[in-house]
Design an enzyme around this catalytic site. Structure first.
Site, PDB file in Angstrom:
ATOM      1  N   HIS A   1     -61.898  24.575  49.718  1.00  0.00           N
ATOM      2  CA  HIS A   1     -62.012  23.511  48.613  1.00  0.00           C
ATOM      3  C   HIS A   1     -63.454  23.219  48.716  1.00  0.00           C
ATOM      4  O   HIS A   1     -63.703  21.943  48.113  1.00  0.00           O
ATOM      5  CB  HIS A   1     -61.108  22.192  49.109  1.00  0.00           C
ATOM      6  CG  HIS A   1     -59.707  22.486  48.788  1.00  0.00           C
ATOM      7  ND1 HIS A   1     -58.853  23.080  50.043  1.00  0.00           N
ATOM      8  CD2 HIS A   1     -58.861  22.695  47.841  1.00  0.00           C
ATOM      9  CE1 HIS A   1     -57.718  23.288  49.741  1.00  0.00           C
ATOM     10  NE2 HIS A   1     -57.564  23.068  48.563  1.00  0.00           N
TER      11      HIS A   1
ATOM     12  N   GLU B   1     -53.945  32.680  39.615  1.00  0.00           N
ATOM     13  CA  GLU B   1     -55.053  32.638  38.974  1.00  0.00           C
ATOM     14  C   GLU B   1     -55.552  33.642  38.186  1.00  0.00           C
ATOM     15  O   GLU B   1     -56.029  33.544  37.116  1.00  0.00           O
ATOM     16  CB  GLU B   1     -56.309  32.362  40.065  1.00  0.00           C
ATOM     17  CG  GLU B   1     -56.212  30.611  40.599  1.00  0.00           C
ATOM     18  CD  GLU B   1     -55.072  30.608  41.719  1.00  0.00           C
ATOM     19  OE1 GLU B   1     -54.542  31.685  42.140  1.00  0.00           O
ATOM     20  OE2 GLU B   1     -55.013  29.266  42.106  1.00  0.00           O
TER      21      GLU B   1
END
Lengths: 347, 328
Positions: free
Chosen positions: B129, B60
């Site tokens: 999540h 990321e």
């Protein structure tokens, strides 16, 4: 390229004119004397901080002269005084930064000194956390490739950058940022050159405690990138490997990792004391192998430099540094209102 | 006007920006052939090709850093972080680099970068999540933080984000990707950044919310209007940074009562800043203690369904809070 010797590459530097060789010498000398003056100003209590590049000049000037200076992108690190001077940042610009005065071009005197930036010269702004510039430089290189492949630029337009060069120390290669940047450069075969200026110490921590390999360049194969180790105190050897790396980048052959082995002749910064972690004999030995003296001897032997010319250069450098210091000392501090400027760009 | 889902509106915004400006490109994990794990980029790879819709390595910070470098070189990157929960490795690149680049270069290097990330709970995503990460970034001058709650706003705000010369974090309420539907006009329009929207009008109290909670707040307001005759203003904040104080205060001056709803952990969450603004600049209009409804102060949203539901604010909990505040 790891297999190539400097002799095989030396046709690049063999083509350098006496004029260019002297220009390289000039920038090495200018960087050294500017750097020395900064230490002096710090010891006089006139400035708050200095971080030095002494001992790295050959690597940086050799690199600068191999690229299109001011056109190709450069994402430097805090030791890159010689690199940035060779690209076009002036002693005056640097002195304004040391004193934190108005008119400072890199950051309006917001950043500490040696946090380079100069958009017109395509020098990217850098921060203090190390290796952050490496994946950003990969982003610059990605943009070069993207613009070519999507027809946004004429590939023959000489005003367009054709590669991104980034620098950092060997300790900084322990960062994940370095790994992720190198990985992109490899995966996308980017026009990207990373120079690791390996001076054996990350402040006090020796290379053995940073990595289990003996050469940073060995890591290149893990990224599908070409790796080479070069004597970073030999400006022409650095120029030679850089030229080979530049050709690769320009020809779309991919990225290169160059490990330039040099020695930091000073403590890490004006706030450091290296006597606690480096034996004096080691430092003295490195001073005898000073990259500037080495190049000087080379130029004298070839008759390109003379004692008289050397004295003239010293005098001109001193004038330049004196003028820069005077200008910065007399310059005003930034207006308080500038604190609030440039938070957001407005269109 | 055609009706579309939140995620269709997001995709349409990207499609139009890609068509409009060849400098716009998308990178992120699985954004290419797969079209994104939520299908936000579905079909774009096929339409614009691998040179503009670029699958990134699974890393990321590099997605953001490549975006920063490319933006500095004059491109217009849209970077997708697959889940907001995974943005933390890129925190340094966002907060230290993208946010400070323009300031630290004396107003020379700007970063026209959009970072999209699905955020929020209620989808069975567990601790990693489901996170709401906006408060980490709304503390950082130099960034803009946008969270839409309707398809119309999502499309118009995302187009504004892409065209903005500054780094913009665009957090998308993923629970609403397909459940939130709304009318979206055909063709070009934008919604300006930095402006909140009065989603519903009423004079009894003001509800401040964004993202999924703004959607729920409207539902809750309809319910209490129907069942209790309580009329709420619902202010959908839309842009969290820079903050639209004017719209926030205008509603409070009318109602004197404020309920702030967010699904992030309650303490030190974004609602604290709204409360501070109201108490500092709206004190003379205050008619009740400022009330916050947020997630509990536990590390994250648990996976097990009843635990998740206990964590998440929902229309029922919001309606209960509205009734409590209205009765003060």
């Amino acid at each position: 390229m790891t297999a190539l010797t400097n002799t095989q590459l030396s046709h690049f530097s063999a083509q350098l004119s006496a004029e260019t060789l002297l220009e390289m010498y000039w920038y090495m000398l200018l960087a050294r004397r500017t750097d020395e003056r900064a230490w002096l100003l710090h010891r006089q209590g006139k400035i708050a901080f200095h971080i030095s590049g002494m001992g790295h000049e050959a690597t940086q000037v050799g690199a600068a002269f191999a690229i299109q200076r001011g056109v190709d992108y450069v994402a430097p690190y805090y030791r890159d005084l010689a690199l940035c001077l060779a690209i076009g940042i002036t002693p005056r610009d640097f002195m304004l930064s040391l004193f934190g005065k108005a008119g400072e071009i890199t950051s309006k005197a917001r950043q500490m000194p040696s946090h380079w930036s100069h958009k017109p010269l395509h020098i990217l702004s850098t921060s203090s956390p190390v290796a952050t510039q490496v994946p950003q430089a990969a982003g610059l290189a990605f943009a070069i490739k993207y613009k070519r492949e999507n027809g946004l630029i004429d590939p023959n337009d000489a005003s367009q950058p054709r590669l991104a060069l980034t620098c950092l120390g060997e300790g900084s290669t322990s960062q994940g940022e370095w790994h992720e940047g190198m990985n992109w450069a490899g995966v996308h075969k980017l026009p990207f050159i990373c120079i690791v200026q390996n001076n054996n110490y990350a402040i006090s921590v020796p290379i053995e405690q940073q990595m289990a390999v003996s050469h940073v360049a060995e890591r290149a194969s893990a990224y599908g990138v070409l790796g080479v180790t070069v004597d970073g105190t030999d400006v022409l050897a650095v120029y030679d490997v850089m030229r080979a790396a530049v050709e690769r980048a320009y020809n779309g052959e991919g990225a290169t990792l160059i490990e330039a082995k040099c020695y930091r002749l000073t403590p890490h910064s004006s706030d450091d004391d290296d006597r606690t972690y480096r034996p004096r004999e080691e430092v003295e030995e490195a001073k005898r192998a000073d990259p500037i003296l080495r190049f000087e001897r080379h130029l004298l032997e070839r008759g390109i430099l003379t004692e008289a010319l050397k004295q003239e250069y010293e005098q001109r450098v001193r004038q330049s540094v004196d003028e820069a210091q005077r200008y910065a000392e007399n310059a005003p501090y930034p207006e308080e209102s500038s604190l609030y400027e440039d938070v957001y760009m407005t269109t | 006007m055609p009706e579309m889902t939140l995620i269709d509106a997001i995709r349409e915004a990207m499609d139009e920006e890609l068509a409009r400006d060849p400098r716009v490109f998308i990178t992120g994990e699985d954004v290419g052939k797969r079209g994104g794990v939520f299908r936000a980029t579905m079909g774009l790879y096929q339409k614009y090709g691998e040179k503009r819709i670029v699958d990134s390595p699974l890393a990321e910070l590099s997605i953001v850093a490549i975006g920063i470098g490319a933006a500095c070189a004059g491109l217009v990157p849209i970077c997708e972080i697959q889940f907001a929960d995974f943005i933390h490795p890129a925190f340094n690149q966002i907060v230290n680099e993208a946010a400070k680049m323009y300031y630290r270069s004396g107003g020379t290097w700007n970063v026209p970068l959009t970072i999209r990330a699905p955020y929020g709970g209620g989808i069975g995503g567990g601790l990693y999540h489901s996170q709401s990460v906006e408060a980490f970034f709304t503390h950082v001058p130099g960034l803009k933080v946008v969270i839409p709650s309707t398809p119309y706003d999502a499309k118009g705000l995302l187009k504004s984000a892409v065209r903005d010369p500054n780094p913009v974090l665009f957090f998308e309420p993923k629970k609403g990707y397909r459940s939130i539907k709304g009318e979206v006009p055909e063709g070009e329009y934008t919604v300006p950044l930095g402006k909140a929207r009065l989603a519903r009008q009423g004079s009894d109290l003001s509800v401040y919310a964004y993202g999924m909670m703004a959607h729920y707040a409207v539902q809750a307001a309809e319910q209490v209007a129907r069942e209790d005759g309580i009329q709420c203003d619902v202010v959908d904040l839309r842009t969290l940074l820079p903050i639209d104080k004017e719209t926030i205060l205008a509603s409070f001056k009318k109602t004197g009562k404020a309920l702030i709803v967010y699904e992030d952990n309650l303490t030190m969450g974004y609602g604290a800043e709204i409360a501070a603004i109201l108490s500092c600049d709206g004190f003379e209009y205050m008619d009740a203690p400022i009330m916050r409804l947020g997630g509990p102060d536990v590390p994250a949203v648990p996976f097990s369904h009843p635990l998740q539901e206990a964590f998440m604010p929902n229309p029922h909990k919001i309606a209960a809070a509205i009734r409590q505040l209205a009765a003060y």
